[in-house]
Motif scaffolding. Sequence first.
Motif, PDB file in Angstrom:
ATOM      1  N   ASN A 199       2.561 -10.396  -8.461  1.00 49.49           N
ATOM      2  CA  ASN A 199       1.578 -11.403  -8.050  1.00 49.49           C
ATOM      3  C   ASN A 199       1.548 -11.721  -6.561  1.00 49.49           C
ATOM      4  O   ASN A 199       0.728 -12.531  -6.136  1.00 49.49           O
ATOM      5  CB  ASN A 199       1.823 -12.703  -8.822  1.00 49.49           C
ATOM      6  CG  ASN A 199       1.621 -12.511 -10.305  1.00 49.49           C
ATOM      7  OD1 ASN A 199       0.732 -11.790 -10.728  1.00 49.49           O
ATOM      8  ND2 ASN A 199       2.461 -13.137 -11.103  1.00 49.49           N
ATOM      9  N   THR A 200       2.423 -11.119  -5.764  1.00 52.40           N
ATOM     10  CA  THR A 200       2.519 -11.470  -4.350  1.00 52.40           C
ATOM     11  C   THR A 200       2.320 -10.245  -3.467  1.00 52.40           C
ATOM     12  O   THR A 200       3.175  -9.354  -3.444  1.00 52.40           O
ATOM     13  CB  THR A 200       3.900 -12.099  -4.050  1.00 52.40           C
ATOM     14  OG1 THR A 200       4.150 -13.150  -4.981  1.00 52.40           O
ATOM     15  CG2 THR A 200       3.969 -12.614  -2.630  1.00 52.40           C
ATOM     16  N   PRO A 201       1.214 -10.180  -2.726  1.00 52.42           N
ATOM     17  CA  PRO A 201       1.040  -9.065  -1.782  1.00 52.42           C
ATOM     18  C   PRO A 201       2.190  -9.042  -0.769  1.00 52.42           C
ATOM     19  O   PRO A 201       2.586 -10.079  -0.248  1.00 52.42           O
ATOM     20  CB  PRO A 201      -0.290  -9.383  -1.099  1.00 52.42           C
ATOM     21  CG  PRO A 201      -1.009 -10.262  -2.078  1.00 52.42           C
ATOM     22  CD  PRO A 201       0.066 -11.073  -2.743  1.00 52.42           C
ATOM     23  N   GLY A 202       2.728  -7.866  -0.530  1.00 51.88           N
ATOM     24  CA  GLY A 202       3.831  -7.705   0.415  1.00 51.88           C
ATOM     25  C   GLY A 202       5.199  -7.930  -0.197  1.00 51.88           C
ATOM     26  O   GLY A 202       6.207  -7.784   0.485  1.00 51.88           O
ATOM     27  N   PRO A 220       0.821  -1.207   0.000  1.00 54.81           N
ATOM     28  CA  PRO A 220       0.000   0.000   0.000  1.00 54.81           C
ATOM     29  C   PRO A 220       0.862   1.268   0.000  1.00 54.81           C
ATOM     30  O   PRO A 220       0.437   2.300  -0.491  1.00 54.81           O
ATOM     31  CB  PRO A 220      -0.819  -0.098   1.283  1.00 54.81           C
ATOM     32  CG  PRO A 220      -0.363  -1.294   2.018  1.00 54.81           C
ATOM     33  CD  PRO A 220       0.641  -2.008   1.194  1.00 54.81           C
ATOM     34  N   ALA A 221       2.065   1.190   0.532  1.00 55.96           N
ATOM     35  CA  ALA A 221       2.961   2.345   0.573  1.00 55.96           C
ATOM     36  C   ALA A 221       3.395   2.717  -0.844  1.00 55.96           C
ATOM     37  O   ALA A 221       3.644   1.844  -1.671  1.00 55.96           O
ATOM     38  CB  ALA A 221       4.191   2.035   1.419  1.00 55.96           C
ATOM     39  N   ARG A 222       3.492   3.989  -1.112  1.00 48.47           N
ATOM     40  CA  ARG A 222       3.902   4.458  -2.432  1.00 48.47           C
ATOM     41  C   ARG A 222       5.405   4.716  -2.502  1.00 48.47           C
ATOM     42  O   ARG A 222       5.956   4.838  -3.590  1.00 48.47           O
ATOM     43  CB  ARG A 222       3.159   5.739  -2.812  1.00 48.47           C
ATOM     44  CG  ARG A 222       1.661   5.597  -2.839  1.00 48.47           C
ATOM     45  CD  ARG A 222       1.122   4.453  -3.659  1.00 48.47           C
ATOM     46  NE  ARG A 222       1.354   4.610  -5.082  1.00 48.47           N
ATOM     47  CZ  ARG A 222       1.259   3.625  -5.962  1.00 48.47           C
ATOM     48  NH1 ARG A 222       0.933   2.417  -5.567  1.00 48.47           N
ATOM     49  NH2 ARG A 222       1.470   3.844  -7.229  1.00 48.47           N
ATOM     50  N   ALA A 223       6.056   4.812  -1.369  1.00 49.04           N
ATOM     51  CA  ALA A 223       7.503   5.039  -1.343  1.00 49.04           C
ATOM     52  C   ALA A 223       8.041   4.606   0.014  1.00 49.04           C
ATOM     53  O   ALA A 223       7.321   4.629   1.008  1.00 49.04           O
ATOM     54  CB  ALA A 223       7.819   6.514  -1.584  1.00 49.04           C
ATOM     55  N   LEU A 224       9.297   4.185   0.013  1.00 42.14           N
ATOM     56  CA  LEU A 224       9.992   3.846   1.251  1.00 42.14           C
ATOM     57  C   LEU A 224      11.375   4.477   1.195  1.00 42.14           C
ATOM     58  O   LEU A 224      11.965   4.591   0.123  1.00 42.14           O
ATOM     59  CB  LEU A 224      10.131   2.329   1.406  1.00 42.14           C
ATOM     60  CG  LEU A 224       8.854   1.514   1.566  1.00 42.14           C
ATOM     61  CD1 LEU A 224       9.178   0.026   1.616  1.00 42.14           C
ATOM     62  CD2 LEU A 224       8.106   1.921   2.818  1.00 42.14           C
ATOM     63  N   ASP A 225      11.875   4.859   2.344  1.00 43.92           N
ATOM     64  CA  ASP A 225      13.230   5.407   2.360  1.00 43.92           C
ATOM     65  C   ASP A 225      14.253   4.272   2.480  1.00 43.92           C
ATOM     66  O   ASP A 225      13.899   3.126   2.769  1.00 43.92           O
ATOM     67  CB  ASP A 225      13.403   6.435   3.474  1.00 43.92           C
ATOM     68  CG  ASP A 225      13.167   5.871   4.869  1.00 43.92           C
ATOM     69  OD1 ASP A 225      13.175   4.638   5.042  1.00 43.92           O
ATOM     70  OD2 ASP A 225      12.994   6.669   5.803  1.00 43.92           O
ATOM     71  N   GLU A 266       6.906  -6.568   8.772  1.00 44.26           N
ATOM     72  CA  GLU A 266       5.511  -6.230   8.532  1.00 44.26           C
ATOM     73  C   GLU A 266       5.405  -4.727   8.331  1.00 44.26           C
ATOM     74  O   GLU A 266       6.113  -3.950   8.972  1.00 44.26           O
ATOM     75  CB  GLU A 266       4.702  -6.664   9.752  1.00 44.26           C
ATOM     76  CG  GLU A 266       3.226  -6.528   9.612  1.00 44.26           C
ATOM     77  CD  GLU A 266       2.522  -7.014  10.869  1.00 44.26           C
ATOM     78  OE1 GLU A 266       1.907  -6.164  11.548  1.00 44.26           O
ATOM     79  OE2 GLU A 266       2.594  -8.228  11.160  1.00 44.26           O
ATOM     80  N   LEU A 267       4.503  -4.329   7.447  1.00 47.67           N
ATOM     81  CA  LEU A 267       4.286  -2.907   7.206  1.00 47.67           C
ATOM     82  C   LEU A 267       2.788  -2.691   7.032  1.00 47.67           C
ATOM     83  O   LEU A 267       2.162  -3.329   6.177  1.00 47.67           O
ATOM     84  CB  LEU A 267       5.042  -2.467   5.946  1.00 47.67           C
ATOM     85  CG  LEU A 267       5.089  -0.988   5.644  1.00 47.67           C
ATOM     86  CD1 LEU A 267       5.886  -0.250   6.725  1.00 47.67           C
ATOM     87  CD2 LEU A 267       5.737  -0.748   4.289  1.00 47.67           C
ATOM     88  N   GLU A 268       2.209  -1.854   7.866  1.00 43.42           N
ATOM     89  CA  GLU A 268       0.778  -1.567   7.832  1.00 43.42           C
ATOM     90  C   GLU A 268      -0.053  -2.847   7.887  1.00 43.42           C
ATOM     91  O   GLU A 268      -1.034  -3.014   7.163  1.00 43.42           O
ATOM     92  CB  GLU A 268       0.424  -0.744   6.586  1.00 43.42           C
ATOM     93  CG  GLU A 268       1.085   0.623   6.568  1.00 43.42           C
ATOM     94  CD  GLU A 268       0.732   1.426   5.322  1.00 43.42           C
ATOM     95  OE1 GLU A 268      -0.323   1.161   4.700  1.00 43.42           O
ATOM     96  OE2 GLU A 268       1.506   2.314   4.984  1.00 43.42           O
ATOM     97  N   GLY A 269       0.389  -3.797   8.715  1.00 43.13           N
ATOM     98  CA  GLY A 269      -0.336  -5.048   8.898  1.00 43.13           C
ATOM     99  C   GLY A 269      -0.112  -6.078   7.806  1.00 43.13           C
ATOM    100  O   GLY A 269      -0.698  -7.151   7.835  1.00 43.13           O
ATOM    101  N   LEU A 270       0.734  -5.786   6.829  1.00 47.11           N
ATOM    102  CA  LEU A 270       0.997  -6.694   5.715  1.00 47.11           C
ATOM    103  C   LEU A 270       2.360  -7.346   5.900  1.00 47.11           C
ATOM    104  O   LEU A 270       3.364  -6.660   6.118  1.00 47.11           O
ATOM    105  CB  LEU A 270       0.976  -5.905   4.399  1.00 47.11           C
ATOM    106  CG  LEU A 270       1.160  -6.674   3.108  1.00 47.11           C
ATOM    107  CD1 LEU A 270       0.031  -7.687   2.901  1.00 47.11           C
ATOM    108  CD2 LEU A 270       1.205  -5.698   1.934  1.00 47.11           C
ATOM    109  N   LEU A 271       2.390  -8.686   5.845  1.00 46.65           N
ATOM    110  CA  LEU A 271       3.647  -9.417   5.946  1.00 46.65           C
ATOM    111  C   LEU A 271       4.496  -9.113   4.715  1.00 46.65           C
ATOM    112  O   LEU A 271       4.030  -9.235   3.589  1.00 46.65           O
ATOM    113  CB  LEU A 271       3.386 -10.922   6.044  1.00 46.65           C
ATOM    114  CG  LEU A 271       4.610 -11.810   6.204  1.00 46.65           C
ATOM    115  CD1 LEU A 271       5.333 -11.516   7.517  1.00 46.65           C
ATOM    116  CD2 LEU A 271       4.204 -13.269   6.156  1.00 46.65           C
ATOM    117  N   LEU A 272       5.743  -8.712   4.940  1.00 50.70           N
ATOM    118  CA  LEU A 272       6.642  -8.353   3.841  1.00 50.70           C
ATOM    119  C   LEU A 272       7.357  -9.588   3.307  1.00 50.70           C
ATOM    120  O   LEU A 272       7.733 -10.473   4.073  1.00 50.70           O
ATOM    121  CB  LEU A 272       7.661  -7.320   4.315  1.00 50.70           C
ATOM    122  CG  LEU A 272       7.051  -6.007   4.798  1.00 50.70           C
ATOM    123  CD1 LEU A 272       8.111  -5.114   5.401  1.00 50.70           C
ATOM    124  CD2 LEU A 272       6.324  -5.297   3.657  1.00 50.70           C
TER     125      LEU A 272
END
Length: 142
Positions: free
Chosen positions: A119-122, A36-41, A55-61
Amino acid sequence: MQRRTFIAHTLPALAGAAGVAAAWADEGVAVIGNLPARALDAETLKRIYTGRTIELEGLLLRPVNLPYGHPLRRRFLSAVLQQQEDDYLAYWTVRRYIGKGAPPRELAGTAEVLVHVRNTPGAIGYVEASQLTPDLNVLLRR
């Protein structure tokens, strides 16, 4: 004859040395993700690729790497994580030994990275900047 030989041997070497930085700028590393994030540092990406953020915003990375020795992997580690490949490998060897996780999964090439991220969330991966398409979520570009 000697002058031509000198020029023939010197020009490619100079072009190669000068062209390395230009090539990296033109074909930089692009970190892409299905997030869901549009950018990361870079610091956040470093925490993800070292297993400190899973994990980021409840999503397993689900970060992925290219194989050891791949030129793009070396550029990614240097440009984004500020690490050399052997140091990164040693870090994960210790971390796995003490039971603190496993390194990101390795995929054979950038084509697999693109498919996996789409194809893979996170999923998070990196490709050559020249491989970017409008449908990709670019998290960081170096």
